[in-house]
Scaffold this motif. Structure first.
Motif, PDB file in Angstrom:
ATOM      1  N   ARG A 271       5.971   7.409  -7.267  1.00  0.00           N
ATOM      2  CA  ARG A 271       4.288   6.866  -7.720  1.00  0.00           C
ATOM      3  C   ARG A 271       3.212   7.480  -8.334  1.00  0.00           C
ATOM      4  NH1 ARG A 271       4.458   6.350  -0.751  1.00  0.00           N
ATOM      5  NH2 ARG A 271       2.884   5.784  -0.834  1.00  0.00           N
ATOM      6  N   SER A 295       6.227   2.880  -8.851  1.00  0.00           N
ATOM      7  CA  SER A 295       5.625   1.880  -7.903  1.00  0.00           C
ATOM      8  C   SER A 295       4.436   3.353  -7.571  1.00  0.00           C
ATOM      9  CB  SER A 295       5.991   1.553  -7.088  1.00  0.00           C
ATOM     10  OG  SER A 295       4.913   0.840  -6.296  1.00  0.00           O
ATOM     11  N   PRO A 296       2.553   2.775  -7.624  1.00  0.00           N
ATOM     12  CA  PRO A 296       1.986   3.259  -7.335  1.00  0.00           C
ATOM     13  C   PRO A 296       1.526   2.950  -5.826  1.00  0.00           C
ATOM     14  CG  PRO A 296       1.244   2.266  -9.074  1.00  0.00           C
ATOM     15  CD  PRO A 296       1.829   2.038  -8.852  1.00  0.00           C
ATOM     16  N   THR A 297       2.218   2.137  -5.392  1.00  0.00           N
ATOM     17  CA  THR A 297       1.978   1.865  -3.863  1.00  0.00           C
ATOM     18  C   THR A 297       3.310   2.216  -3.225  1.00  0.00           C
ATOM     19  OG1 THR A 297       2.955   0.231  -3.864  1.00  0.00           O
ATOM     20  CG2 THR A 297       0.254   0.193  -3.916  1.00  0.00           C
ATOM     21  N   GLY A 298       4.213   2.731  -4.220  1.00  0.00           N
ATOM     22  CA  GLY A 298       5.745   3.292  -3.959  1.00  0.00           C
ATOM     23  C   GLY A 298       6.416   1.768  -2.734  1.00  0.00           C
ATOM     24  N   ALA A 303       8.838  -0.858  -7.884  1.00  0.00           N
ATOM     25  CA  ALA A 303       9.772   0.129  -8.616  1.00  0.00           C
ATOM     26  C   ALA A 303      10.654  -0.289  -9.548  1.00  0.00           C
ATOM     27  CB  ALA A 303      10.300   1.100  -7.862  1.00  0.00           C
ATOM     28  N   TRP A 327      13.423   8.638  -6.150  1.00  0.00           N
ATOM     29  CA  TRP A 327      13.148   7.715  -5.301  1.00  0.00           C
ATOM     30  C   TRP A 327      12.988   7.419  -4.165  1.00  0.00           C
ATOM     31  CZ3 TRP A 327       8.870   4.920  -6.139  1.00  0.00           C
ATOM     32  CH2 TRP A 327       8.898   3.500  -5.385  1.00  0.00           C
ATOM     33  N   THR A 328      11.679   7.246  -3.411  1.00  0.00           N
ATOM     34  CA  THR A 328      10.795   7.719  -2.782  1.00  0.00           C
ATOM     35  C   THR A 328      11.612   7.245  -0.978  1.00  0.00           C
ATOM     36  OG1 THR A 328       9.293   5.794  -2.839  1.00  0.00           O
ATOM     37  CG2 THR A 328       8.397   7.677  -2.328  1.00  0.00           C
TER      38      THR A 328
END
Ligand code: TXA
Ligand code: MG
Length: 348
Positions: A271, A295-298, A303, A327-328
């Motif tokens: 992120r 991806s800055p916003t997750g 992503a 990854w989140t």
């Protein structure tokens, strides 16, 4: 194999018809799809199919996906795959399921492994009893397959074991010296490969590869999926795959103080922001050549779209190692992103 650099074709009528002529003649052409770029060849030509293996340096035991066109919409979706599949063993339940899955996810990033018709060549299926079929959603792929008039095999347009290309330029890097033409359809909207499932005659569904369609969306229709079996059914499932040149270290806790400095590094963040992480690496004595954020916003979609291009650009900086953050999320598209990160960082 040709020694000249591939022609980069625009996705105009002229570009598509040039590519179609090459394919009809039995040559290979790189085509865009919504997932990743594919190395296309006519599926009904054993010579063309065997060139695909040679050009990719792919072992003959790794089967290929057959891509079909949607056509003008006048035929039911399943009619498009009927010549490739032997449905005789299928229960009514399995046929119904297939129809609903096709209607829900085709055209799109879902590949179905179904009992093969005898007319499908052994080279396509690597001798396996199933044939993998997919109907891509990219309009340029659709136009190309229709112009050729027969289904096309298309593995990802990378050399075996390496990162799938998501732009025409990346495909050029991978295979530009080995194919006559690359059809440019812009950056791929999904960015990682299709989900591959096998549908059994009794309507059981097995997951073979997570990808562009979340398994949860399939399970909502098909019921719980059987897990991937422990045995390797296809090399797309080998632990080490989709790998950059530089070794990738996937670290739960990206703490540079715990990493022994050993040559310049690159960093792949989930992120971001990247700046504090780069600064921390530098404080710990690491030279940081490049960093990318998925991806800055997750966001899973963002992503997925960025993943392969990010790995490719980090690799281009020639770091000694790439440090990556997990990854989140592990659900939806996040499962496919995590799968690709795990494979990129698997021991080789
Ligand atoms: O999104 C995609 O699927 C892309 C684009 C170009 O369509 N294609 C792609 O192809 O990823 P490839 O060859 O890189 O990966 C296909 C994987 C194989 O590694 C294998 O795991 C599985 O699909 N597969 C293909 N045919 C199969 C078969 N007959 N039985 C079981 N698995 C099969
Ligand atoms: Mg591949």
């Amino acid at each position: 194999m040709n020694r000249k650099q591939a022609a980069l074709l625009p996705s105009t009528e002229g570009g598509v018809s040039f590519a179609a002529e090459r394919l009809i003649a039995g040559d290979l052409v790189v085509m865009p799809t919504e997932t990743v770029y594919g190395l296309a060849a006519r599926a009904d030509s054993p010579d063309a199919v065997s060139s695909v293996y040679a050009v990719k340096q792919r072992p003959l035991f790794d089967p290929l996906i057959v891509h079909v066109a949607r056509g003008d919409g006048s035929e039911p979706l399943l009619a498009r795959i009927r010549p490739l599949v032997d449905f005789r063993s299928f229960s009514q339940e399995a046929l119904d399921l297939l129809e609903v899955l096709g209607e829900s996810f085709w055209p799109g990033p879902l590949t179905l492994v179904l009992p093969r018709a005898e007319t499908v060549h052994d080279l396509v299926t690597a001798g396996l009893p199933g044939v993998a079929v997919r109907m891509p959603a990219h309009p340029v792929a659709e136009r190309l397959i229709r112009a050729v008039g027969v289904p096309l095999v298309a593995p990802s347009a990378n050399r075996f074991g390496r990162i799938s290309p998501t732009t025409a330029q990346a495909a050029m890097e991978e295979l530009g010296d080995r194919v006559p033409a690359i059809l440019d359809g812009g950056p791929c909207a999904i960015g990682l490969e299709s989900t591959v499932i096998a549908i059994e005659p009794d309507a059981t569904v097995r997951l073979l590869r997570p990808g562009g369609i979340p398994t949860e969306a399939i399970a909502a229709i098909a019921g719980a999926l059987s897990p991937r079996s422990a045995r390797v059914e296809a090399p797309g499932q080998l632990p080490s795959h989709y790998a950059p040149r530089a070794p990738v270290c996937l670290l739960q806790d990206l703490d540079p103080a715990k990493i022994e400095p050993a040559g310049p590094v690159a960093i792949l963040l989930a992120r971001g922001p990247a700046e504090p992480v780069i600064a921390a690496f530098e404080r710990a004595g690491h030279e940081v050549l490049a960093a990318r954020v998925l991806s800055p916003t997750g966001d899973d979609r963002e992503a997925a779209r960025n993943l392969f291009a990010a790995m490719r650009s980090l690799d281009a900086a020639s770091p000694s190692r790439i440090f990556a953050e997990p990854w989140t999320s592990q659900t939806g598209l996040g499962a496919a992103i995590s799968d690709r990160l795990a494979r990129a960082s698997a021991p080789r």
